[in-house]
Design a protein around this motif. Structure first.
Motif, PDB file in Angstrom:
ATOM      1  N   TYR A   8       0.824  -1.206   0.000  1.00 26.63           N
ATOM      2  CA  TYR A   8       0.000   0.000   0.000  1.00 26.63           C
ATOM      3  C   TYR A   8       0.860   1.257   0.000  1.00 26.63           C
ATOM      4  N   ARG A  10       3.863   1.568  -1.287  1.00 26.23           N
ATOM      5  CA  ARG A  10       4.424   1.711  -2.643  1.00 26.23           C
ATOM      6  C   ARG A  10       3.360   2.176  -3.631  1.00 26.23           C
ATOM      7  N   LEU A  11       2.132   1.673  -3.464  1.00 27.75           N
ATOM      8  CA  LEU A  11       1.044   2.075  -4.359  1.00 27.75           C
ATOM      9  C   LEU A  11       0.789   3.574  -4.235  1.00 27.75           C
ATOM     10  N   CYS A  12       0.695   4.087  -3.004  1.00 32.77           N
ATOM     11  CA  CYS A  12       0.463   5.521  -2.792  1.00 32.77           C
ATOM     12  C   CYS A  12       1.618   6.341  -3.364  1.00 32.77           C
ATOM     13  N   GLU A  14       3.636   5.556  -5.891  1.00 33.73           N
ATOM     14  CA  GLU A  14       3.629   5.551  -7.355  1.00 33.73           C
ATOM     15  C   GLU A  14       2.477   6.382  -7.911  1.00 33.73           C
ATOM     16  N   ALA A  30      -7.937   0.216  -3.925  1.00 32.27           N
ATOM     17  CA  ALA A  30      -7.066  -0.954  -3.769  1.00 32.27           C
ATOM     18  C   ALA A  30      -7.813  -2.075  -3.055  1.00 32.27           C
ATOM     19  N   LEU A  56      -3.657   4.680 -11.401  1.00 33.99           N
ATOM     20  CA  LEU A  56      -3.808   3.358 -10.797  1.00 33.99           C
ATOM     21  C   LEU A  56      -3.587   2.250 -11.821  1.00 33.99           C
ATOM     22  N   ALA A  59      -0.066   1.579 -12.121  1.00 37.15           N
ATOM     23  CA  ALA A  59       0.520   0.962 -10.929  1.00 37.15           C
ATOM     24  C   ALA A  59       0.239  -0.538 -10.851  1.00 37.15           C
ATOM     25  N   PHE A  60      -0.735  -1.016 -11.610  1.00 37.21           N
ATOM     26  CA  PHE A  60      -0.993  -2.447 -11.690  1.00 37.21           C
ATOM     27  C   PHE A  60      -0.538  -2.938 -13.059  1.00 37.21           C
ATOM     28  N   VAL A 199       3.381  -1.926  -9.278  1.00 32.42           N
ATOM     29  CA  VAL A 199       3.697  -2.473  -7.957  1.00 32.42           C
ATOM     30  C   VAL A 199       3.069  -3.845  -7.740  1.00 32.42           C
TER      31      VAL A 199
END
Length: 318
Positions: A8, A10-12, A14, A30, A56, A59-60, A199
């Protein structure tokens, strides 16, 4: 479960390369992805709905397609169709943009009900039926649809059956003064914003989803959730209460919240966090209450304040 928090974070980081703030919205989206649901992103124009959805998607590590809804968009423009091949004498499927993994359906309420309903089977069952042919969609299949709630011209309100296919409804809201100053400085700069790095791969997402399903629910927390669902059906404020499917959605999002927080069990706060985003678009307050200014969100907030909450100790499964 330490890697959960790292994911989480790393997601925020990126997504933050292109989006300022919105940590709660990112967390909710997420969680919906981990809970195998879809997201309705609703707010006024210019609040960054499309920017957030595209960030997003980067990021995926999945295939991304964006569809801009318009009143003249037809179901076949979304699904595709059978095309005759003269050299073979056969029909082959020309796949439409729905054959992707991460679908951004921009301004879904600008599409006609016929076109918007073409998403129903895909969102519910991960497949489409076309001219007698059933075609499975590649996993994971995730939809983020955006809509503007204040427009009344050239839009078609989504029916309840369509709204029910979205696990959560997310509202972004306006940025704080400091965040808006950061937005102004960032987008007045000549430097292009960085593209978020992936990520999470589809394989890692599959593993994470299995881990979320394994998050435990104690009898006390289950009872609390059932009390909430029952209250929505008995409250005078509501014309339509929460369905059993809404209850399943609330369990799934609570498990995802627990997983994101590094726990293998659900606590009451996980359930409470999910109530408004999961239930508000599935329910309706009565016309009398609406005339007095009552909204679904406010009615649910009042309901939450009245239902007894089990303690943290009671929430831990034995």
């Amino acid at each position: 479960m330490g890697r959960t928090n790292e994911f989480y974070t790393r997601l925020c980081a990126e997504v933050g390369k292109q989006v300022v703030g919105q940590e709660e919205a990112i967390r909710l989206i997420a969680a919906a992805l981990l809970a195998e649901g879809h997201v309705l992103l609703e707010d006024v124009p210019g609040t960054g709905k499309t920017t957030l959805a595209k960030a997003l998607a980067h990021a995926f590590d999945t295939r991304f397609t964006r569809v801009q809804a318009t009143p003249d968009l037809l179901p076949q423009d979304l699904l595709g169709g059978l095309v005759y091949q003269p050299h073979s004498g056969e029909f082959i499927l020309r796949k439409g943009p729905i054959f992707t993994q991460f679908l951004l359906f921009d301004e879904i309420n600008r599409a006609t009900p016929r076109t918007a309903s073409a998403l129903l089977e895909a969102m519910a069952e991960g497949q489409i039926s076309l001219d007698g042919l059933t075609e499975k969609l590649e996993e994971p299949f995730f939809v983020i649809a955006t809509q503007n709630p204040i427009e009344s011209q050239g839009v078609f309100p989504l029916p309840e059956a369509q709204l029910d296919r979205f696990l959560v409804k997310v509202r972004l809201g306006y940025p704080t003064r400091g965040q808006e100053a950061q937005i102004l400085r960032r987008f007045r700069s000549d430097t292009e914003p960085e593209t978020p790095l992936a990520v999470l791969t589809p394989e890692q997402l599959g593993e994470s989803r299995l881990a979320c399903r394994a998050v435990r629910l104690s009898g006390d927390v289950e009872g609390y959730l059932l009390d909430l669902l029952r209250a929505t059906r008995e409250e005078e404020n509501f014309l339509i209460g929460a369905s059993p499917r809404a209850g399943l959605a609330l369990v799934a999002i609570a498990q995802a919240f627990a997983w994101l927080d590094g726990r293998d069990y659900v606590v009451p706060d996980d359930v409470k966090q999910g109530v408004i985003p999961v239930l508000s678009h599935r329910m309706q307050v009565t016309p009398e209450r609406r005339a007095r200014g009552m909204t679904e969100e406010r009615a649910l907030t009042e309901l939450l304040s009245r239902i007894p909450v089990p303690s943290e100790l009671e929430s831990r499964p034995v």
